[in-house]
Write a protein that holds these residues in place. Structure first.
Motif, short mmCIF file in Angstrom:
data_model
loop_
_atom_site.label_atom_id
_atom_site.label_comp_id
_atom_site.label_asym_id
_atom_site.label_seq_id
_atom_site.Cartn_x
_atom_site.Cartn_y
_atom_site.Cartn_z
N TYR A 212 -9.33 23.78 -48.65
CA TYR A 212 -8.80 23.86 -47.28
C TYR A 212 -9.75 23.26 -46.26
CZ TYR A 212 -10.91 28.63 -46.28
OH TYR A 212 -11.71 29.73 -46.06
N GLY A 213 -11.03 23.14 -46.59
CA GLY A 213 -11.93 22.36 -45.73
C GLY A 213 -11.54 20.89 -45.73
N THR A 214 -11.19 20.39 -46.91
CA THR A 214 -10.74 19.00 -47.03
C THR A 214 -9.42 18.80 -46.29
OG1 THR A 214 -11.79 18.89 -49.21
CG2 THR A 214 -10.22 17.15 -48.67
N ALA A 215 -8.51 19.77 -46.45
CA ALA A 215 -7.22 19.69 -45.77
C ALA A 215 -7.41 19.71 -44.25
CB ALA A 215 -6.32 20.84 -46.21
N PHE A 216 -8.35 20.53 -43.77
CA PHE A 216 -8.64 20.60 -42.33
C PHE A 216 -9.03 19.22 -41.81
CE2 PHE A 216 -11.64 21.22 -38.80
CZ PHE A 216 -10.91 22.05 -37.97
N GLN A 217 -9.84 18.49 -42.56
CA GLN A 217 -10.25 17.16 -42.14
C GLN A 217 -9.10 16.16 -42.26
OE1 GLN A 217 -13.17 18.29 -40.54
NE2 GLN A 217 -13.56 16.13 -40.86
N LEU A 218 -8.40 16.19 -43.38
CA LEU A 218 -7.30 15.24 -43.61
C LEU A 218 -6.19 15.42 -42.58
CD1 LEU A 218 -7.06 15.45 -47.51
CD2 LEU A 218 -7.75 13.43 -46.19
N ALA A 219 -5.98 16.66 -42.13
CA ALA A 219 -4.91 16.92 -41.17
C ALA A 219 -5.14 16.20 -39.85
CB ALA A 219 -4.78 18.43 -40.93
N GLN A 220 -6.37 15.77 -39.62
CA GLN A 220 -6.68 15.05 -38.38
C GLN A 220 -6.44 13.54 -38.51
OE1 GLN A 220 -10.60 16.37 -36.79
NE2 GLN A 220 -10.47 18.04 -38.29
N ARG A 221 -6.04 13.09 -39.70
CA ARG A 221 -5.80 11.66 -39.95
C ARG A 221 -4.34 11.32 -39.65
NH1 ARG A 221 -10.86 9.45 -40.27
NH2 ARG A 221 -12.17 10.59 -41.77
N GLU A 222 -4.14 10.24 -38.93
CA GLU A 222 -2.78 9.81 -38.61
C GLU A 222 -2.08 9.25 -39.84
OE1 GLU A 222 -1.32 8.59 -35.29
OE2 GLU A 222 -2.66 9.82 -34.08
N GLY A 223 -0.82 9.63 -40.01
CA GLY A 223 0.01 9.04 -41.05
C GLY A 223 -0.26 9.54 -42.45
N ILE A 224 -1.03 10.64 -42.59
CA ILE A 224 -1.34 11.19 -43.91
C ILE A 224 -0.65 12.55 -44.05
CG2 ILE A 224 -3.18 12.07 -45.40
CD1 ILE A 224 -3.20 9.05 -45.19
N GLU A 225 0.15 12.70 -45.10
CA GLU A 225 0.77 13.99 -45.40
C GLU A 225 -0.16 14.77 -46.33
OE1 GLU A 225 4.89 15.94 -47.21
OE2 GLU A 225 4.23 13.95 -47.88
N VAL A 226 -0.45 16.02 -45.98
CA VAL A 226 -1.37 16.85 -46.76
C VAL A 226 -0.55 17.94 -47.45
CG1 VAL A 226 -3.47 18.22 -46.72
CG2 VAL A 226 -3.14 16.40 -45.01
#
Length: 364
Positions: free
Chosen positions: A187-201
């Motif tokens: 969920y630390g990785t998901a927290f970072q990825l969620a800030q990326r445009e156009g990426i579904e987590v």
């Protein structure tokens, strides 16, 4: 004086024993550190499960064939020093044995900290050999040591996974699939990825952890392992594997025809580890965080890397602790027997994903 350490069978992690011995006399240039508190998470189970492959058993050798000491992250206090640049009473953050004390051989000491120069650690990665003085550590706060011990090493890995994927333009994928989605590194990785445009987590988890994963707010979708077949198989995807489960990896590779990259990170499902034989799609590649640290040292310099990490950690640690329902609730375990029981419980898995366990081997 004596010291107590938890020994773990390297070929059977459920077999443990507490070993008490007289503390060794210090040699010139060495220090003795009392290990005050440390975190025990699925990350430490990964260290044990991959101990031979990634040399984690080598940091604190037992001297007994077949038995190892699992390294842990936490805080310690210098109780004896024969080194001119390390003072009695200094508080340090770093990589400790699961025990009451550690003997270190500081080298390259400066205001920030030092590295352990013990000969047996010479070939091991610098990230794990470095000890930080809390008085100058930019990430340190005296009022949240537990959060730092629990999440700091995991979040650094999470942050580096996100940075690595962004650096590789996400391998052309638009969807990130994270197994063991309730784990702290996931969920630390998901927290970072969620800030990326156009990426579904997308978080993959067991039925009992769906509500917890959804409550975090960093997954676009949470899917149970038995329902992953309902996900569209053609969307270009990356699999980030925190579980290490052979069966799950086979299912993911078999179903997702648009799998562009398969990233192996953890081993939280220790009962189902091993190679998966011939898999369809890309060959799984082990993510080794120190390699990305080395690359970014070259790209940004140490200060540039540190500034980015401090900013990201501040955002994440605030999110974890905020609100009426924090992401993590700390539980404390004191004494050798309590720590031994905790290790068995974390190894068995299936605990409350909201719990964060802080242990000390010192008597309560």
């Amino acid at each position: 004086m004596s010291s107590t350490t938890l020994f773990v069978r390297q070929d059977n992690l459920a077999a443990t024993r507490l070993v008490t011995a007289d503390e060794p006399a210090l040699k010139d240039g060495e220090i003795r550190v009392q290990v005050d508190t440390f975190a025990l998470t699925a990350n430490n189970i990964t260290y044990a499960a991959l101990g031979d492959m990634l040399n984690y058993w080598h940091f604190y050798p037992t001297g007994e064939p077949g038995w190892g000491i699992v390294p842990v992250w936490g805080f310690g206090t210098v109780t004896a020093s024969l080194h001119p640049d390390v003072e009695l009473g200094e508080r340090l953050y770093g990589y400790w044995p699961m025990g009451t004390q550690a003997v270190l051989s500081p080298q390259r000491a400066n205001a920030a900290g030092f590295s352990d120069g013990a000969p047996h650690r010479a070939g091991l990665h610098a990230v794990y050999n470095h000890y930080l003085r809390t008085t100058t550590d930019p990430l340190y706060r005296a009022d949240n040591e537990d959060v730092q011990a629990l999440l700091r090493p995991l979040f650094i890995t999470s942050w580096l996974i996100d940075d690595f994927l962004e650096d590789q333009q996400f391998f052309g994928a638009k969807r990130m699939l994270l197994s063991s989605a309730s784990s702290k590194t996931a969920y630390g990785t998901a927290f970072q990825l969620a800030q990326r445009e156009g990426i579904e987590v997308v978080g993959l988890t067991s039925p009992g952890n769906v509500a917890f994963c959804e409550s975090l707010g960093c997954y676009d979708r949470v899917v149970t392992y038995d329902a992953l077949g309902h996900l569209d198989s053609a969307t270009p995807s990356v699999y980030i594997d925190f579980a290490g489960s052979v069966g799950l990896r086979q299912r993911v590779h078999g179903h997702f025809k648009g799998l562009n990259y398969s990233c192996s990170v953890g081993a939280s499902h220790v009962g189902d580890l091993g190679g998966a034989g011939q898999l369809p799609g890309p060959r799984p590649v082990m993510f080794f965080a120190p390699a990305q640290v080395k690359k970014r040292h070259g790209d940004w310099g140490p200060q540039g890397l540190n500034d980015r990490l401090v900013a990201a950690w501040t955002r994440f640690s605030t999110a974890v602790s905020a609100g009426p329902q924090p992401w993590m609730v700390v539980q404390h375990h004191a004494g050798p027997e309590a720590t031994q029981a905790l290790f068995a419980a974390v190894l068995a898995g299936g605990g409350d994903p909201r719990a964060g366990h802080i242990a000390t081997m010192l008597p309560s």
